[in-house]
Design a protein around this motif. Structure first.
Motif, PDB file in Angstrom:
ATOM      1  N   PHE A 182       0.829  -1.200   0.000  1.00 10.00           N
ATOM      2  CA  PHE A 182       0.000   0.000   0.000  1.00 10.00           C
ATOM      3  C   PHE A 182       0.870   1.259   0.000  1.00 10.00           C
ATOM      4  CE2 PHE A 182      -2.353   3.422   2.012  1.00 10.00           C
ATOM      5  CZ  PHE A 182      -3.542   3.393   1.309  1.00 10.00           C
ATOM      6  N   SER A 196       1.263   3.681  -3.321  1.00 10.25           N
ATOM      7  CA  SER A 196       0.604   4.956  -3.061  1.00 10.25           C
ATOM      8  C   SER A 196       1.586   6.118  -3.163  1.00 10.25           C
ATOM      9  CB  SER A 196      -0.030   4.955  -1.661  1.00 10.25           C
ATOM     10  OG  SER A 196      -1.047   3.992  -1.567  1.00 10.25           O
ATOM     11  N   ARG A 238      -1.130   7.313  -8.487  1.00 21.63           N
ATOM     12  CA  ARG A 238      -1.045   6.890  -7.085  1.00 21.63           C
ATOM     13  C   ARG A 238      -2.401   6.863  -6.393  1.00 21.63           C
ATOM     14  NH1 ARG A 238       3.939  11.102  -6.086  1.00 21.63           N
ATOM     15  NH2 ARG A 238       5.347  10.196  -7.639  1.00 21.63           N
ATOM     16  N   TRP A 239      -3.221   7.896  -6.631  1.00 22.86           N
ATOM     17  CA  TRP A 239      -4.514   7.942  -5.949  1.00 22.86           C
ATOM     18  C   TRP A 239      -5.399   6.778  -6.392  1.00 22.86           C
ATOM     19  CZ3 TRP A 239      -7.446   8.542  -2.184  1.00 22.86           C
ATOM     20  CH2 TRP A 239      -8.828   8.623  -2.304  1.00 22.86           C
ATOM     21  N   SER A 296      -4.203   3.753  -4.565  1.00 24.58           N
ATOM     22  CA  SER A 296      -4.587   3.844  -3.152  1.00 24.58           C
ATOM     23  C   SER A 296      -6.062   3.524  -2.972  1.00 24.58           C
ATOM     24  CB  SER A 296      -4.288   5.242  -2.609  1.00 24.58           C
ATOM     25  OG  SER A 296      -2.924   5.547  -2.711  1.00 24.58           O
TER      26      SER A 296
END
Length: 304
Positions: A272, A276, A282-283, A286
């Motif tokens: 994670f 992330s 990245r979002w 995530s």
């Protein structure tokens, strides 16, 4: 059904199971070409309606099963495994669409497995050393030592190396083992299917072994990124959802043991944080991994 030209009368009856999903023809052709003379039968299970399969698949005269939709790798494997059980096959060889076995790989796997059985060892599966050319090195076999996962590099001095799990592709499994260990966990859909089955087999007293002189090319991840001197495979956000969800699901099994729970929890945390912080989009990574954690905790499985 294909009967390989090189199938010998004293060779155990072996069926290769190839699971496909919208396969790349340039990768699928060398896979079928390389394995067809090493086994007695080939069963190709397509997670679709077959329209994405290249026409040459039918030129090989192999058995093709189209599931009509993407039912997941575990379900597809179980379809072929159950057919092998009914037909009295002795060994089953699992293969992904992005793998290419080296010449003689199957014979080396069978020889190693038979040797282990002669020594009185209960064997769930054996698998080859594999190379992803994008990474440029042969992947090690993985085993647990205390609260850590260790990597055992390929050894030229030993025929086999003990492992706690093997990647599904390239795994040679005695069909009779499924009666004791059970089939693949279909609810996992994809990711952790081979890890869960391997750990379940170990819990039931079976061993898993890498065969050092058996080789296979295999592609891991959609791409690779370099981080801290190591190459890290990168999957899509959807695949990371399945990986995290299924790791949480496995964490909650009663039989898994606290050492493996610690390893799984640490693996989820690292995955994670890494994707992330360092991953592309990245979002999105995530968000999908958070959803996977939630679904794992509430016990949701199957296709998203």
């Amino acid at each position: 059904m294909l009967i390989a030209e090189s199938a010998l009368t004293d060779k155990p009856r072996t069926v290769a199971v190839i699971v496909t999903y919208q396969p790349d023809p340039e990768a699928l052709y060398p896979l079928i070409e390389s394995v067809r003379t090493q086994v007695d039968d080939i069963c190709l299970v397509d997670n679709g309606d077959g329209t994405k399969l290249p026409s040459f698949v039918y030129d090989f005269n192999i058995e093709v099963i189209c599931l009509g939709e993407n039912c997941g790798i575990a379900y597809a494997q179980n379809v072929a495994i159950r057919r092998a059980e009914v037909r009295g096959s002795e060994y089953i060889l699992l293969l992904d669409q992005d793998s290419v076995p080296a010449a003689g790989m199957v014979r080396q796997l069978i020889t190693a497995l038979e040797g282990l059985k002669e020594r009185g060892i209960a064997v769930a599966a054996v698998g080859p050393s594999y190379l992803d050319r994008r990474q440029g090195e042969t992947a090690p076999f993985v085993y647990r030592q205390g609260l850590k996962l260790k990597r055992r590099p390929r050894s030229e001095q030993e025929e086999t190396s003990s492992a706690d799990f093997l990647i599904a592709s390239g795994s040679l499994i005695p069909v009779a083992v499924f009666k004791s260990v059970g089939h693949m966990e279909e609810g996992l859909f994809i990711d952790y299917v081979d890890i869960e089955w391997g750990l379940r087999a170990k819990e039931k007293g079976f061993g898993l072994f890498g065969v050092n002189d058996a080789f296979m090319e295999h592609s891991m991840g959609d791409e690779w990124i370099d981080f801290n001197g190591r190459s890290v495979p990168v999957h899509s956000p959807l695949r990371h959802y399945y990986a995290v969800r299924n790791a949480v699901w496995l964490f909650r099994r009663r039989w898994i043991g606290w050492a493996w729970r610690f390893i799984l929890a640490l693996r989820i945390f690292r995955q994670f944080v890494f994707f992330s912080v360092f991953g592309v989009k990245r979002w999105h990574h995530s968000k999908m991994m958070l959803l996977g954690i939630y679904h794992g905790l509430i016990g949701r499985t199957g296709r998203l």
